[in-house]
Design a protein around this motif. Structure first.
Motif, PDB file in Angstrom:
ATOM      1  N   ASN A  76       0.816  -1.214   0.000  1.00 55.26           N
ATOM      2  CA  ASN A  76       0.000   0.000   0.000  1.00 55.26           C
ATOM      3  C   ASN A  76       0.853   1.269   0.000  1.00 55.26           C
ATOM      4  O   ASN A  76       0.333   2.361   0.219  1.00 55.26           O
ATOM      5  N   GLY A  77       2.155   1.116  -0.204  1.00 50.48           N
ATOM      6  CA  GLY A  77       3.009   2.266  -0.457  1.00 50.48           C
ATOM      7  C   GLY A  77       3.582   2.988   0.746  1.00 50.48           C
ATOM      8  O   GLY A  77       4.058   4.108   0.618  1.00 50.48           O
ATOM      9  N   VAL A  78       3.555   2.378   1.948  1.00 55.30           N
ATOM     10  CA  VAL A  78       4.135   3.032   3.117  1.00 55.30           C
ATOM     11  C   VAL A  78       5.394   2.290   3.555  1.00 55.30           C
ATOM     12  O   VAL A  78       5.614   1.131   3.214  1.00 55.30           O
ATOM     13  N   GLU A  79       6.222   2.973   4.323  1.00 59.67           N
ATOM     14  CA  GLU A  79       7.412   2.331   4.875  1.00 59.67           C
ATOM     15  C   GLU A  79       6.992   1.496   6.086  1.00 59.67           C
ATOM     16  O   GLU A  79       6.223   1.955   6.929  1.00 59.67           O
ATOM     17  N   ALA A  80       7.501   0.275   6.153  1.00 52.22           N
ATOM     18  CA  ALA A  80       7.096  -0.619   7.238  1.00 52.22           C
ATOM     19  C   ALA A  80       8.280  -1.446   7.727  1.00 52.22           C
ATOM     20  O   ALA A  80       9.285  -1.599   7.028  1.00 52.22           O
ATOM     21  N   GLU A  81       8.134  -1.960   8.935  1.00 55.39           N
ATOM     22  CA  GLU A  81       9.147  -2.846   9.504  1.00 55.39           C
ATOM     23  C   GLU A  81       8.448  -3.897  10.355  1.00 55.39           C
ATOM     24  O   GLU A  81       7.413  -3.634  10.975  1.00 55.39           O
ATOM     25  N   LEU A  82       9.008  -5.091  10.362  1.00 56.78           N
ATOM     26  CA  LEU A  82       8.482  -6.189  11.172  1.00 56.78           C
ATOM     27  C   LEU A  82       9.507  -6.543  12.242  1.00 56.78           C
ATOM     28  O   LEU A  82      10.683  -6.769  11.927  1.00 56.78           O
ATOM     29  N   ILE A  83       9.063  -6.560  13.512  1.00 54.61           N
ATOM     30  CA  ILE A  83       9.956  -6.963  14.591  1.00 54.61           C
ATOM     31  C   ILE A  83       9.378  -8.173  15.314  1.00 54.61           C
ATOM     32  O   ILE A  83       8.177  -8.418  15.279  1.00 54.61           O
ATOM     33  N   PHE A  84      10.262  -8.921  15.937  1.00 56.42           N
ATOM     34  CA  PHE A  84       9.860 -10.089  16.719  1.00 56.42           C
ATOM     35  C   PHE A  84      10.540  -9.986  18.079  1.00 56.42           C
ATOM     36  O   PHE A  84      11.771  -9.897  18.161  1.00 56.42           O
ATOM     37  N   ILE A  85       9.732  -9.970  19.137  1.00 58.64           N
ATOM     38  CA  ILE A  85      10.283  -9.862  20.489  1.00 58.64           C
ATOM     39  C   ILE A  85      10.110 -11.198  21.195  1.00 58.64           C
ATOM     40  O   ILE A  85       8.988 -11.636  21.454  1.00 58.64           O
ATOM     41  N   ALA A  86      11.235 -11.840  21.487  1.00 56.34           N
ATOM     42  CA  ALA A  86      11.208 -13.111  22.211  1.00 56.34           C
ATOM     43  C   ALA A  86      11.232 -12.812  23.702  1.00 56.34           C
ATOM     44  O   ALA A  86      12.147 -12.159  24.195  1.00 56.34           O
ATOM     45  N   ASP A  87      10.234 -13.304  24.418  1.00 58.18           N
ATOM     46  CA  ASP A  87      10.136 -13.051  25.866  1.00 58.18           C
ATOM     47  C   ASP A  87      11.047 -14.005  26.634  1.00 58.18           C
ATOM     48  O   ASP A  87      10.595 -14.862  27.397  1.00 58.18           O
ATOM     49  N   THR A  88      12.331 -13.826  26.417  1.00 60.79           N
ATOM     50  CA  THR A  88      13.343 -14.699  27.014  1.00 60.79           C
ATOM     51  C   THR A  88      13.569 -14.428  28.500  1.00 60.79           C
ATOM     52  O   THR A  88      14.273 -15.199  29.155  1.00 60.79           O
ATOM     53  N   TYR A  89      12.991 -13.321  29.015  1.00 62.69           N
ATOM     54  CA  TYR A  89      13.186 -12.981  30.428  1.00 62.69           C
ATOM     55  C   TYR A  89      11.988 -13.396  31.280  1.00 62.69           C
ATOM     56  O   TYR A  89      11.923 -13.097  32.465  1.00 62.69           O
ATOM     57  N   ASP A  90      11.015 -14.089  30.662  1.00 64.78           N
ATOM     58  CA  ASP A  90       9.895 -14.639  31.428  1.00 64.78           C
ATOM     59  C   ASP A  90      10.385 -15.794  32.293  1.00 64.78           C
ATOM     60  O   ASP A  90      11.340 -16.489  31.925  1.00 64.78           O
ATOM     61  N   PRO A  91       9.738 -16.040  33.432  1.00 60.69           N
ATOM     62  CA  PRO A  91      10.173 -17.149  34.287  1.00 60.69           C
ATOM     63  C   PRO A  91       9.676 -18.511  33.788  1.00 60.69           C
ATOM     64  O   PRO A  91       8.645 -18.585  33.108  1.00 60.69           O
ATOM     65  N   LEU A  92      10.411 -19.554  34.110  1.00 61.77           N
ATOM     66  CA  LEU A  92       9.937 -20.911  33.886  1.00 61.77           C
ATOM     67  C   LEU A  92       8.827 -21.177  34.891  1.00 61.77           C
ATOM     68  O   LEU A  92       9.024 -21.053  36.095  1.00 61.77           O
ATOM     69  N   ARG A  93       7.644 -21.520  34.403  1.00 63.26           N
ATOM     70  CA  ARG A  93       6.480 -21.610  35.276  1.00 63.26           C
ATOM     71  C   ARG A  93       6.330 -22.978  35.946  1.00 63.26           C
ATOM     72  O   ARG A  93       5.770 -23.079  37.034  1.00 63.26           O
ATOM     73  N   LYS A  94       6.798 -24.011  35.284  1.00 63.55           N
ATOM     74  CA  LYS A  94       6.706 -25.346  35.875  1.00 63.55           C
ATOM     75  C   LYS A  94       7.637 -26.284  35.114  1.00 63.55           C
ATOM     76  O   LYS A  94       8.219 -25.907  34.092  1.00 63.55           O
ATOM     77  N   VAL A  95       7.776 -27.510  35.604  1.00 68.43           N
ATOM     78  CA  VAL A  95       8.557 -28.511  34.881  1.00 68.43           C
ATOM     79  C   VAL A  95       7.628 -29.152  33.852  1.00 68.43           C
ATOM     80  O   VAL A  95       6.755 -29.945  34.199  1.00 68.43           O
ATOM     81  N   TYR A  96       7.809 -28.784  32.587  1.00 70.55           N
ATOM     82  CA  TYR A  96       6.947 -29.287  31.525  1.00 70.55           C
ATOM     83  C   TYR A  96       7.255 -30.763  31.237  1.00 70.55           C
ATOM     84  O   TYR A  96       8.333 -31.261  31.587  1.00 70.55           O
ATOM     85  N   PRO A  97       6.320 -31.454  30.574  1.00 71.01           N
ATOM     86  CA  PRO A  97       6.488 -32.899  30.333  1.00 71.01           C
ATOM     87  C   PRO A  97       7.778 -33.255  29.591  1.00 71.01           C
ATOM     88  O   PRO A  97       8.298 -34.354  29.751  1.00 71.01           O
ATOM     89  N   ALA A 125      16.247 -20.611  26.971  1.00 72.53           N
ATOM     90  CA  ALA A 125      15.518 -19.793  25.993  1.00 72.53           C
ATOM     91  C   ALA A 125      16.088 -19.978  24.591  1.00 72.53           C
ATOM     92  O   ALA A 125      15.344 -20.132  23.616  1.00 72.53           O
ATOM     93  N   GLU A 126      17.415 -19.982  24.487  1.00 74.23           N
ATOM     94  CA  GLU A 126      18.076 -20.105  23.188  1.00 74.23           C
ATOM     95  C   GLU A 126      17.786 -21.465  22.556  1.00 74.23           C
ATOM     96  O   GLU A 126      17.644 -21.579  21.339  1.00 74.23           O
TER      97      GLU A 126
END
Length: 559
Positions: A76-97, A125-126
């Motif tokens: 549509n003719g505008v300048e745009a950018e796409l970003i992706f924010i990884a929430d790597t600083y969130d806590p581990l909530r439980k021991v997953y399966p 996280a990585e």
């Protein structure tokens, strides 16, 4: 920050004369109109994920929706950018399966500070983020990646933390409007990483000194201290973090799951916090529906925490990336999708039908033929689905046929598919131009064969021809006299024809018709003596893919 710029966008100009728009273009047009008074220099689209487990196809819907909107803005003719924010600083909530039991001690710690569960990456996280990031280039996604642990540690949130602490009563009032149980009077909009145990979810702020910009906190581990909550020492809770990041990055639009977008959800509270605390107009929301993984007759919502996933990294082991884009972009984000692994061949067929139509329509367009709305939609869907559009229609060998060929031509001793044998099989299946196959088509075919074989072994059906003794047993005990007579006649006539798919197919029908046998009975008999089943792949193509002497021998069971 990681930038992925390997992408080709063809036909960037808006080829639509009227309102014939893919949903991504229509959405972009609506956002531009809504924000025209604001006149942003750049339309920034955001996406993100918490890498607490395998990033699955359901998660990819958000990123691909954001990517489609980003491309729609460009269109549509505008300048745009796409970003992706990884929430790597969130806590581990439980021991997953999928985690070892020893990870109990890490519950409550930020994901970026926890060891990799397989000791192959620098952090937990990585370990889950890297395979997804590696898949972005294949998916044709052009974005800038940010990691929240780095953002906090760099001080990107420091100013927002101060504003949140100084306006904690306002924030609590906003959140309480949507809560059954109000937050306590002593609540603070901040979580602190304990200096002793390293946990984020076990600390409590008990005082904020506005003059010194320090907070006093206590942890359930017994540690207590007064610190400045900056550069990663403190982290905003999700409902405050989200509007804070909107204002940090100047986000204009962001897709979100229906849980965040529901009435009273984190988007609604975020809108108010963004406006009243951070003096920022919240981004336009794009709600997307869940993708459910079909397991047998059931469709189950994908969830990293429950282990019900099909990871994005596993997609490229069974199918081309553009097919995933096609699956997720052909429907509006609000449309529910059931993801059925067994239906991959059908999905590829649909995409390749669209691909053929695209090149047909582009030729018409070059000749000045006016295209209708439906035609324009097909062109745009193909463009959005296909990050690297070929110059001409590529060689299309049906995925289903590749499933058969890949198993027949597989050399178990060498552990590879014999491509010379593949080309011979294709010749016998009336692909006459295969001798002059282009290198790009050859490499794509080879890739598809390995994908199709992986799919067959893991999600489809393994092609297993029964031994001669079993075939004779079935012939004698399970077939009627008419079927036995047809098999004998068909086996004799096989010696007289060209051994190619079309000739074999015609012989099946003609020989059955001459004997007044229903062709279905002929197919049934064939599958039984070949596979021990009542069904199988397209018979003419299947037989022509096998060794001629073997096939004649199998239809000569009385000798």
């Amino acid at each position: 920050m990681i930038k992925n710029t390997n992408i080709i966008i063809k036909n960037k100009e808006n080829i639509y004369g009227g309102d014939y728009l893919h949903w991504a273009d229509a959405m972009a047009k609506k956002i531009i109109k809504k924000r025209e008074k604001q006149n942003p220099k750049k339309y920034l689209v955001a996406s993100g994920i918490t890498p607490s487990g395998h990033i699955h196809v359901g998660n990819a819907r958000e990123t691909l929706t954001a990517d489609a909107l980003y491309k729609g803005l460009i269109n549509n003719g505008v300048e745009a950018e796409l970003i992706f924010i990884a929430d790597t600083y969130d806590p581990l909530r439980k021991v997953y399966p999928f985690l070892p039991a020893g990870y109990e001690k890490y519950v409550g710690m930020p994901l970026s500070e926890i060891p990799c569960p397989e000791e192959c990456c620098k952090s937990y996280a990585e370990h889950f983020l890297k395979p997804f990031v590696d898949s972005l280039e294949d998916l044709g996604i052009n974005l800038t990646l940010y990691k929240s642990d780095e953002n906090y540690k760099k001080g990107l949130y420091d100013e927002k933390i101060i504003l949140a602490l100084e306006n904690r009563d306002k924030i609590r009032d906003i959140l309480n409007r949507y809560r059954k149980e109000p937050l306590p009077e002593d609540w603070y909009p901040l979580n602190v990483v304990c200096e002793k145990c390293g946990k984020l979810s076990t600390t409590k702020v008990i005082n904020y000194n506005r003059e010194n910009k320090t907070i006093e906190y206590v942890c359930s581990c017994g540690h207590k201290n007064t610190v400045k909550p900056f550069k990663g020492r403190g982290k905003l809770p999700w409902r405050v973090d989200w509007p804070a990041r909107w204002s940090i990055f100047n986000v204009i639009a962001e897709p979100m799951g229906k849980d965040h977008g529901t009435s009273g959800g984190s988007y609604d509270t975020g809108v108010k916090i963004a406006r009243e605390i951070y003096n920022y107009q919240a981004p336009e929301k794009i709600i997307y529906e869940w993708i459910q993984l079909k397991i047998g007759e059931k469709a189950v919502p994908m969830s990293s925490s429950s282990g019900v996933v099909f990871a994005v990294k596993d997609w490229v082991k069974i199918c081309h990336p553009e097919i995933l884009r096609f699956l997720l972009l052909r429907s509006k984000p609000t449309k529910h999708i059931d993801f059925d692994l067994k239906a991959i061949p059908n999905l590829v067929d649909d995409y390749e039908e669209l691909e053929r139509k695209y090149f047909e329509l582009m030729k018409k367009r070059e000749k000045g033929v006016e295209l209708n709305e439906n035609d324009m939609d097909k062109i745009r869907l193909y463009e959005l689905s296909t990050p690297k559009i070929p110059d001409e229609l590529p060689l299309q060998i049906p995925y289903r046929f590749c499933v058969i060929i890949s198993q027949i031509a597989y050399d178990a001793e060498k552990g590879e598919i014999n491509m010379d044998k593949v080309l011979e099989i294709l010749k016998r299946n009336n692909y006459e131009s295969i001798d002059s196959i282009k290198e790009s088509d050859f490499e794509r075919l080879k890739t598809r064969l390995y994908m199709a074989r992986n799919w067959a072994l893991n999600y489809g059906e393994v092609l297993k021809i029964i031994d001669l003794e079993k075939a004779k047993e079935i012939y004698n005990n399970e077939l009627n006299e008419k079927q036995k007579e047809w098999i004998k006649t068909f086996g004799e006539k096989l010696r007289e024809i060209e051994f190619d798919a079309l000739s074999i197919h015609e012989l099946i029908y003609n020989s059955a018709k001459e004997m007044e046998l229903n062709p279905k009975e002929a197919f049934l008999a064939s599958y039984k003596i070949l596979l021990g089943k009542k069904y199988g792949p397209k018979l003419g193509s299947f037989l022509s893919s096998l060794d001629r002497d073997f096939v004649i021998g199998r239809y000569s069971l009385t000798k």
